[in-house]
Design an enzyme around this catalytic site. Structure first.
Site, PDB file in Angstrom:
ATOM      1  N   HIS A 198      41.667  35.187  47.231  1.00 52.00           N
ATOM      2  CA  HIS A 198      40.766  36.307  46.965  1.00 52.00           C
ATOM      3  C   HIS A 198      41.553  37.513  46.439  1.00 52.00           C
ATOM      4  CE1 HIS A 198      38.184  39.756  48.532  1.00 52.00           C
ATOM      5  NE2 HIS A 198      37.343  39.088  47.760  1.00 52.00           N
TER       6      HIS A 198
ATOM      7  N   GLU B 216      41.346  34.017  42.221  1.00 47.24           N
ATOM      8  CA  GLU B 216      40.178  34.780  41.777  1.00 47.24           C
ATOM      9  C   GLU B 216      40.529  35.930  40.832  1.00 47.24           C
ATOM     10  OE1 GLU B 216      38.438  37.700  44.224  1.00 47.24           O
ATOM     11  OE2 GLU B 216      36.406  37.239  43.589  1.00 47.24           O
TER      12      GLU B 216
ATOM     13  N   ASP C  96      38.385  39.355  39.337  1.00 48.87           N
ATOM     14  CA  ASP C  96      37.193  40.190  39.121  1.00 48.87           C
ATOM     15  C   ASP C  96      37.361  40.870  37.776  1.00 48.87           C
ATOM     16  OD1 ASP C  96      35.844  39.857  41.660  1.00 48.87           O
ATOM     17  OD2 ASP C  96      37.465  41.032  42.544  1.00 48.87           O
TER      18      ASP C  96
ATOM     19  N   HIS D 210      38.719  45.004  40.859  1.00 51.04           N
ATOM     20  CA  HIS D 210      37.566  44.683  41.703  1.00 51.04           C
ATOM     21  C   HIS D 210      36.336  45.528  41.426  1.00 51.04           C
ATOM     22  CE1 HIS D 210      35.085  44.695  45.423  1.00 51.04           C
ATOM     23  NE2 HIS D 210      35.257  43.406  45.263  1.00 51.04           N
TER      24      HIS D 210
ATOM     25  N   GLU E 182      34.983  36.465  38.192  1.00 44.84           N
ATOM     26  CA  GLU E 182      33.686  37.065  38.544  1.00 44.84           C
ATOM     27  C   GLU E 182      33.295  38.114  37.517  1.00 44.84           C
ATOM     28  OE1 GLU E 182      33.327  38.909  42.442  1.00 44.84           O
ATOM     29  OE2 GLU E 182      31.467  39.919  41.829  1.00 44.84           O
TER      30      GLU E 182
HETATM   31 CA    CA Z   1      35.154  39.002  43.688  1.00 45.23          CA
END
Ligand code: CA
Length: 303
Positions: free
Chosen positions: A9, A36, A38, A51, A142
């Site tokens: 994460h 991950e 973002d 993020h 994301e």
């Molecule tokens: Ca995220």
């Protein structure tokens, strides 16, 4: 998906400032299944790995560009070009008003030297490491706030899909899972933009989950808050909501957020949290700031 998967994460964000290249390289060395990203667009349409749409709680933007805040007092990624963003120093997350570090026991704020980077740079890091180590770690990007991007005249999903495709992330086989909180946008990603990637519908922590049928019409999995899986504790044993059974009956895998060993809340240890969610509630994977701890735990449970 057969075996339980580990998603780093924001990288190994429990140990190094989130979403820095250093945090991604450290995460890679732990060999999670996915790392991950973002994504928020810069003024010149470069997807930045960060993020939030804001810069002021993870960088020194207020010192470098003091005149570039909006009326609400915040600094926005989308107001800066990629070259301007590269001038900023990134640090451990802090409260921009008080300056207090969010997780006091993590990497000290404003130490060493970290930078922002683009999605392309991070893909090249991970693909480069896949090449040099012979491992196959995936990416888990994301799309952040698509509506905010539309209001600023930008189609972030289209831009992201084109980049992913240019790096050969095109189908379910390519070890790329695309996630978004915005259901309309994720549906559009499947139905209008015709993406064949694995798609994960993220679920806001405050949402009453009633739309799993709809989610399953375009997504492959869901990303709920882990507390949406927990109902209550009775005689020392957790009782669960019907979220996982319902999702699995619709062929949706479940990857809840976020496993943090320095923020346990409902549990007495990180091991207990992982045991309850992975092996009693039967989740399929988890987002964690501490990928090494989750990998060690799953390896032990298996043997
Ligand atoms: Ca995220």
């Amino acid at each position: 998906m057969n075996s339980k998967i580990v998603i780093a994460h924001r990288g190994a964000s429990g140990y190094l400032p989130e979403h820095t290249m250093e945090a991604k390289a450290m995460a890679y060395a732990m060999l999670p299944d996915y790392i991950e990203q973002d994504l928020v667009l810069s003024k010149d349409d470069v997807p930045i790995v960060i993020h939030d749409i804001y810069l002021d709680d993870v960088t020194n933007v207020a010192r470098i560009f003091p005149n570039r805040k909006r009326e609400d007092g915040r600094y926005y990624v989308i107001d800066f070009t990629f070259n301007e963003l590269l001038q900023l120093q990134v640090s451990e997350r802090f409260n921009p008003t008080t300056g207090a570090q969010l997780y006091p026991n993590r990497f000290p704020k404003n130490k060493a030297s970290f930078k922002l980077h683009s999605l392309q740079q991070e893909i090249e890091l991970i693909q480069g490491l896949n090449y040099s180590t012979g491992n196959f770690v995936g990416i888990y990007p994301e799309i952040k706030n698509p509506n905010f991007h539309y209001k600023n005249g930008k189609d972030i999903t289209k831009i992201t899909l084109d980049i992913l495709s240019s790096y050969d992330y095109k189908t379910e086989e390519d070890k790329c899972i695309l996630q978004c909180f915005d259901a309309k946008e994720l549906e559009r990603t499947r139905m209008v933009l015709k993406s064949k990637l694995l798609l994960v519908q993220l679920i806001e922590s405050t949402e009453k989950i009633k739309r799993l049928d709809y989610f399953s019409s375009y997504a492959n999995g869901i990303g709920p808050w882990y507390k949406q899986i927990l109902d209550k504790k009775e005689n020392g044993k957790w009782i669960f909501t019907d979220l996982i059974n319902k999702a699995h009956n619709l062929n949706l895998f479940v990857h809840p957020y976020t496993f943090r060993h320095d923020q346990l809340e409902d549990f007495t240890s990180f091991e207990e949290m992982m045991h309850v969610l992975f092996f009693e509630a039967n989740i399929d994977g988890g987002f964690t700031d501490f990928p090494d701890k989750m990998i060690t735990f799953l390896r032990k449970e298996k043997s």
